[in-house]
Design a protein around this motif. Structure first.
Motif, PDB file in Angstrom:
ATOM      1  N   SER A 118     -13.238  66.470  33.003  1.00  9.71           N
ATOM      2  CA  SER A 118     -13.175  65.908  34.353  1.00  9.71           C
ATOM      3  C   SER A 118     -13.528  66.936  35.429  1.00  9.71           C
ATOM      4  CB  SER A 118     -11.772  65.344  34.620  1.00  9.71           C
ATOM      5  OG  SER A 118     -10.789  66.366  34.517  1.00  9.71           O
ATOM      6  N   SER A 217     -17.689  63.859  33.609  1.00 12.65           N
ATOM      7  CA  SER A 217     -17.601  62.623  32.829  1.00 12.65           C
ATOM      8  C   SER A 217     -18.467  61.519  33.424  1.00 12.65           C
ATOM      9  CB  SER A 217     -16.150  62.158  32.746  1.00 12.65           C
ATOM     10  OG  SER A 217     -15.597  62.014  34.052  1.00 12.65           O
ATOM     11  N   ASP A 218     -18.553  61.460  34.754  1.00 11.87           N
ATOM     12  CA  ASP A 218     -19.351  60.411  35.406  1.00 11.87           C
ATOM     13  C   ASP A 218     -20.847  60.666  35.236  1.00 11.87           C
ATOM     14  OD1 ASP A 218     -17.092  58.996  36.419  1.00 11.87           O
ATOM     15  OD2 ASP A 218     -16.873  60.561  37.942  1.00 11.87           O
ATOM     16  N   LEU A 220     -22.232  62.358  32.729  1.00 19.04           N
ATOM     17  CA  LEU A 220     -22.535  62.102  31.320  1.00 19.04           C
ATOM     18  C   LEU A 220     -22.672  60.608  31.058  1.00 19.04           C
ATOM     19  CD1 LEU A 220     -20.173  64.645  29.512  1.00 19.04           C
ATOM     20  CD2 LEU A 220     -22.631  64.851  29.908  1.00 19.04           C
ATOM     21  N   ALA A 221     -21.792  59.816  31.650  1.00 21.61           N
ATOM     22  CA  ALA A 221     -21.869  58.365  31.475  1.00 21.61           C
ATOM     23  C   ALA A 221     -23.165  57.817  32.070  1.00 21.61           C
ATOM     24  CB  ALA A 221     -20.660  57.705  32.137  1.00 21.61           C
ATOM     25  N   THR A 224     -25.989  58.539  29.658  1.00 25.33           N
ATOM     26  CA  THR A 224     -25.887  57.651  28.494  1.00 25.33           C
ATOM     27  C   THR A 224     -26.427  56.262  28.819  1.00 25.33           C
ATOM     28  OG1 THR A 224     -23.965  58.858  27.671  1.00 25.33           O
ATOM     29  CG2 THR A 224     -24.287  56.616  26.855  1.00 25.33           C
ATOM     30  N   ARG A 225     -26.178  55.802  30.029  1.00 23.47           N
ATOM     31  CA  ARG A 225     -26.596  54.459  30.421  1.00 23.47           C
ATOM     32  C   ARG A 225     -28.061  54.392  30.827  1.00 23.47           C
ATOM     33  NH1 ARG A 225     -23.780  50.809  35.259  1.00 23.47           N
ATOM     34  NH2 ARG A 225     -25.193  49.004  35.057  1.00 23.47           N
TER      35      ARG A 225
END
Length: 489
Positions: A118, A217-218, A220-221, A224-225
């Motif tokens: 985080s 984390s945001d 990385l997400a 991924t998307r």
């Protein structure tokens, strides 16, 4: 302000990790910026380099030590310049080749996420000029709460002219004037002049500064998307990384397969959780001679818009930039209007100032003709110092060599050439075969062809030498290395 995350406060709940991108080549500022030594590392008029200024911008209590992402060829420039300003990096990631900003940012974010999923990170290019350091820190502070809540925060500059060399952010109609965080509606890459003028007059567009704040984390997400292919190649490059003298070297094969794409294109233009902080302070990416001229006019008193740098002079000149890199080389302009003239020892640029965004085509043209000036500067920088060729002729070459304190050349030999070293300043220790000589000014040593040798500077000041090479082949690739303090092959 009562924000517990404030960057200059004493009670930070979580410090922000700067990710500094230092791999660009700055081709539009050719000939002073070249691939071998790009603009972020240049020190003009002995001022700190843009890279050093960027690092210093984050030397506050609210930030951790930075993660630096740079090209493999620039790794020792990074270490040397950070040492000069008395700071250390948390990590230096080495790109085997340039693949734009998406992969570079993601690699750094992945490394940081392994330590703290985080963690807050701020991404900043190393070649931008920001003179309002306090205002910049306050702008980051405004974005912290949004980043903690899951937003990807970017920073925009209020435009003062219809600029075609920058990208734009579209915000809500009343958001630019308020200077507060606002949702980003759209991104526009480098528009034409008419579109840029409309954006400026609309009052709800900002220049895209390419600076971002987020939780690991945001981000990385988001990859991924929106950019899974980039994420897959970066993961492979990281899994195959190697440690080298404190550097983290990314896997070459995986990195070369990485898409050449910016963070904006890969993620930011697709994400639905983007917001921007308007920044009122002075900012420039110094991305062209036009921008450099404009910055010099802003920060210095000029007559008729004439900017002269170094041993440069103008007579009846207007709105022009004249620059000479060497004190021994005089450049004089007579009756010039809207021109850029830059003189270096090995190259001269004369260009229409209003077309300076096109200098990259000049570099590509020179590359197509295999001109070394397209890529290399007269000074060739090495981990131990630098050298410059003075004279080259049939069967001989003369170099000026500067070895920094504690600098050491590799233990090496040459198949085709002999060398004669003359110390002209400082002192050097020279190993030739089984013999070691301590040389001071006006002393010399001869290295026969094929003899194993090494030169070191064990003093506290620079050692300056003249090297005379003789032989049938004098290329830089005629080196057999046996030992090297800098792990070069």
């Amino acid at each position: 302000m009562n924000n517990p995350h404030r960057c200059e406060g004493r009670f930070e709940l979580q410090k922000i990790t700067p990710i500094i991108l230092a791999g660009g080549i700055g081709s539009r500022l050719w000939p002073i910026s070249r691939e071998s030594f790009p603009k972020q590392f240049l020190k003009i008029n002995d001022a700190p380099s843009l890279f050093q200024q960027t690092v210093q911008r984050f030397q506050l209590a609210g930030f951790t030590r930075p993660i630096i992402v740079t090209n493999e060829d620039y790794r020792f420039h990074v270490v040397e310049q950070m040492g000069e300003i008395g700071t250390l990096p948390e990590l230096i990631l080495l790109e085997p080749c340039s693949r734009n900003t998406a992969g570079a940012v993601l690699a750094a974010v992945r490394m940081q996420a392994d330590r703290n999923p985080s963690a807050l990170c701020v991404v900043a290019p190393s070649d931008h000029l920001i003179t309002d350091r306090t205002g910049f820190t306050l702008a980051i502070e405004k974005g912290v709460s949004a980043a903690i809540s899951g937003k990807l925060v970017t920073f925009g500059i209020k435009p003062d002219r219809p600029e075609t060399g920058y990208g734009y952010l579209e915000l809500g109609k009343d958001d630019v004037g308020g200077g507060q965080l606002a949702p980003v509606r759209s991104f526009t890459e480098k528009p034409d002049l008419q579109t840029a003028a409309l954006m400026m007059s609309s009052g709800h567009h900002l220049w895209n500064a390419g600076i971002f704040l987020f939780r690991t984390s945001d981000m990385l997400a988001a990859f991924t998307r929106y950019a899974p292919e980039v994420a897959a190649h970066v993961d492979k490059a990281l899994s195959g990384n190697t440690l080298d003298l404190g550097f983290t070297r990314l896997d070459k094969d995986a990195w070369m397969a990485l898409p050449d794409i910016s963070l904006d294109y890969a993620v930011m233009e697709h994400a639905d959780n983007i917001c921007a902080v308007p920044f009122d302070g002075h900012w420039s990416d110094l991305g062209s001679w036009q921008g450099y001229w404009r910055e010099e006019c802003r920060s210095n008193t000029t007559q008729d818009g004439l900017v002269t740098i170094g041993n440069a002079h103008g007579i009846d000149c207007e709105s022009s930039l004249l620059m000479s890199e060497s004190a021994d080389q005089t450049i004089v302009g007579l009756g010039l209007r809207d021109l850029v003239a830059v003189a270096m020892k090995d190259a001269v640029l004369v260009a229409d100032r209003n077309r300076s965004d096109e200098i990259g085509t000049v570099v590509n043209y020179l590359k197509s003709r295999n001109a070394s000036q397209a890529t290399f500067r007269p000074q060739d920088f090495r981990p131990w110092g630098w050298f410059e060729e003075l004279v080259t002729g049939p069967g001989f070459k003369v170099k000026l060599i500067t070895v920094h304190p504690r600098g050491v050349l590799s233990l090496q030999s040459h198949t085709h050439r002999a060398e004669h070293w003359v110390v002209v300043e400082g002192a050097a220790s020279v190993t030739i075969g089984n013999q070691t000589l301590d040389l001071s000014a006006n002393q010399s040593a001869y290295v026969p062809k094929g003899e194993v040798h090494r030169l070191e500077n064990n003093s506290l000041s620079d050692a300056v030498l003249i090297e005379v090479q003789t032989g049938p082949y004098l290329g830089e690739d005629d080196i057999v290395r046996y030992e090297d303090a800098y792990a070069r092959s």
